[in-house]
Design an enzyme around this catalytic site. Structure first.
Site, mmCIF file in Angstrom:
data_model
loop_
_atom_site.group_PDB
_atom_site.id
_atom_site.type_symbol
_atom_site.label_atom_id
_atom_site.label_comp_id
_atom_site.label_asym_id
_atom_site.label_seq_id
_atom_site.Cartn_x
_atom_site.Cartn_y
_atom_site.Cartn_z
ATOM 1 N N ILE A 189 26.681 -25.189 -21.572
ATOM 2 C CA ILE A 189 26.751 -24.811 -22.991
ATOM 3 C C ILE A 189 25.329 -24.480 -23.425
ATOM 4 O O ILE A 189 24.449 -25.341 -23.396
ATOM 5 C CB ILE A 189 27.357 -25.950 -23.847
ATOM 6 N N LYS A 208 25.055 1.740 -26.920
ATOM 7 C CA LYS A 208 26.306 1.930 -27.697
ATOM 8 C C LYS A 208 26.012 2.652 -29.019
ATOM 9 O O LYS A 208 26.781 3.510 -29.443
ATOM 10 C CB LYS A 208 26.981 0.579 -27.957
ATOM 11 N N ARG A 253 20.303 -19.713 -25.089
ATOM 12 C CA ARG A 253 20.141 -18.439 -24.396
ATOM 13 C C ARG A 253 19.397 -17.495 -25.339
ATOM 14 O O ARG A 253 19.826 -17.336 -26.490
ATOM 15 C CB ARG A 253 21.531 -17.890 -24.056
ATOM 16 N N ASP A 282 33.981 9.151 -10.911
ATOM 17 C CA ASP A 282 32.835 8.603 -11.625
ATOM 18 C C ASP A 282 32.524 9.511 -12.812
ATOM 19 O O ASP A 282 32.636 10.727 -12.683
ATOM 20 C CB ASP A 282 31.645 8.559 -10.645
ATOM 21 N N ARG A 327 31.516 -17.594 -32.696
ATOM 22 C CA ARG A 327 31.784 -16.181 -32.423
ATOM 23 C C ARG A 327 33.173 -15.809 -32.926
ATOM 24 O O ARG A 327 34.027 -16.669 -33.130
ATOM 25 C CB ARG A 327 31.731 -15.895 -30.906
ATOM 26 N N LEU A 362 32.056 -16.397 -22.161
ATOM 27 C CA LEU A 362 32.424 -17.810 -22.288
ATOM 28 C C LEU A 362 33.810 -18.139 -21.726
ATOM 29 O O LEU A 362 33.936 -19.062 -20.905
ATOM 30 C CB LEU A 362 32.346 -18.234 -23.766
ATOM 31 N N ALA A 414 34.697 3.177 -20.102
ATOM 32 C CA ALA A 414 33.827 2.912 -18.947
ATOM 33 C C ALA A 414 32.390 2.698 -19.402
ATOM 34 O O ALA A 414 31.842 3.541 -20.103
ATOM 35 C CB ALA A 414 33.887 4.096 -17.990
ATOM 36 N N SER A 470 30.585 -1.582 -29.893
ATOM 37 C CA SER A 470 30.394 -3.027 -29.797
ATOM 38 C C SER A 470 29.698 -3.566 -31.041
ATOM 39 O O SER A 470 28.878 -2.864 -31.665
ATOM 40 C CB SER A 470 29.512 -3.308 -28.583
ATOM 41 N N ASN A 529 33.998 -10.257 -29.880
ATOM 42 C CA ASN A 529 34.107 -10.858 -28.539
ATOM 43 C C ASN A 529 35.520 -10.712 -27.970
ATOM 44 O O ASN A 529 36.410 -11.498 -28.324
ATOM 45 C CB ASN A 529 33.710 -12.337 -28.593
ATOM 46 N N TYR A 573 21.661 -2.786 -24.034
ATOM 47 C CA TYR A 573 23.094 -2.457 -23.998
ATOM 48 C C TYR A 573 23.564 -1.995 -25.387
ATOM 49 O O TYR A 573 24.208 -0.952 -25.526
ATOM 50 C CB TYR A 573 23.884 -3.693 -23.535
#
Ligand code: WQD
Length: 341
Positions: A226, A164, A301, A71, A240, A209, A93, A136, A189, A160
């Site tokens: 969707i 990053k 979303r 870890d 995307r 997706l 990770a 990202s 993506n 998130y």
């Protein structure tokens, strides 16, 4: 510690000399990590995978690699492994579920941020100078213009993405204070599977997706939802920039060569520069799988931008990198090859 045997590599027309390196891949049993490991092995590097198997898959660990079940938060084990004499670290990770990061920021702080501090400190203690980090497109947040280049404002919309971006800032400070050199690769993506079928581990409870579509095609889910069909895009669904994991893997090889040869750090976007809508992916998936893939249109979303596409001009210019496998058909057929059992 470079090996004398130089290898000529051909990255889609761009040839370069690569030296066999000993590379420590943290998170190498995961979906992207296993493809990166495959690419490193194919290029003649020696690889050790360090993974806690929280989302990695046993079948993703290739027999040619050394494997350490560890870890990143276990500093003693990490440091001991790091002291084995590595030329570079590839750091993949991380916890990466956007929705979960908004509910449990504590978990993301500990794993992603504290984990990074341990990795960087262990590198310094063990004298490992080079690191390739999986960043990202989430560092940009809602786009103020597209395609997104590296100068686009950094304004993460979710926790998130915030982790990053913070990690990128740690890297810059450790470069300044400790002489570390890093490549920060901002993935768009990630999708697809090794076209030769050599990576077969499936993600558990996927939310992205393409795996959701594949699980629907394979009958694991009754239907695809969707998330909104009323966006101001060509067919109303979100656009995307899907980038094949084998293209990402090649970028890691090139980035490691770059930071080592130039002795300078690098931050680049990795995207295909092609936007595909949800509907386009679903229709292509029906054609390729021959399955009906039932769908329902649901509410949007929260936090989903209508369209996100990358400018990968910087990666092209500095690394000679170009996406080769990121067309819809290759993305979908290589993934179906793994889901169609
Ligand atoms: C793609 C499109 C959804 C699932 C995420 C992270 C980002 C980066 C990549 C790591 C969107 C739609 C999805 C479904 C759907 N991760 N969709 N039904 O959100 O673009 O990017 O992964 O760094 O930070 O946010 O990817 O695959 O979740 O969604 O309609 O069941 O598919 O609305 O338009 P996303 P995604």
């Amino acid at each position: 510690m470079l090996r004398p045997s130089a290898l000529m590599l051909d990255f889609g027309g761009v040839s370069c000399i690569s030296y066999s390196m000993r590379i420590f891949v943290i998170g190498g049993a995961g979906y992207i990590g296993s493809h990166v490991t495959r690419g490193l092995l194919d290029a003649g590097h020696q690889v050790c995978v360090y993974d806690n198997m929280s989302s990695g898959a046993k079948e993703n660990i290739f027999p040619e690699t050394r494997f350490i079940h560890g870890d990143i938060l276990d500093y003693t084990t990490l440091l001991e492994a790091m002291r084995e004499g590595w030329d570079a670290v590839v750091y993949l990770a991380a916890l990466k579920a956007v929705g979960e990061s908004m509910l449990y920021p504590e978990k993301y702080s500990v794993n992603n941020i504290n984990g990074t501090v341990y990795i960087l400190n262990a590198m310094c203690a063990a004298g490992v100078k080079y690191i390739c980090f999986s960043s990202s497109a989430a560092v940009y947040g809602q786009p103020v213009r597209t395609p997104i280049d590296e100068e686009h404002p950094l304004n993460p919309e979710n926790f998130y993405g915030f982790t990053k971006l913070e990690i990128e800032r740690f890297l810059a400070w450790y470069e300044r204070l400790k002489g570390l050199r890093y490549a920060s690769l901002r993935y768009f993506n990630a999708a697809g599977y090794d076209t030769a079928g050599r990576v077969r581990g499936l993600e558990r409870n996927p939310a992205n997706l393409l795996p959701v579509i594949m699980e629907t095609a394979a009958g694991i889910r009754p239907r695809l939802q969707i998330f909104g069909a009323d966006y101001p895009t060509r067919d109303g669904t979100c656009i995307r920039d899907y980038i094949h994991v084998s293209d990402l893997a090649q970028a890691h090889l090139l980035a490691l060569n770059f930071i080592r040869e130039k002795d300078e750090s690098l931050t680049v976007n990795l995207g295909s520069e092609t936007g595909l809508s949800v509907r386009e992916i679903v229709e292509a998936s029906r054609r390729i799988t021959g399955k009906p893939i039932p769908e329902e249109i649901t509410a949007r979303r929260p936090g989903d931008p209508a369209a996100l596409t990358a400018s990968a001009a910087k990666a092209k210019r500095l690394l000679g990198w170009k996406a080769r496998y990121s067309d819809a058909d290759t993305l979908i057929s290589s993934t179906w090859n793994v889901y169609n059992l």
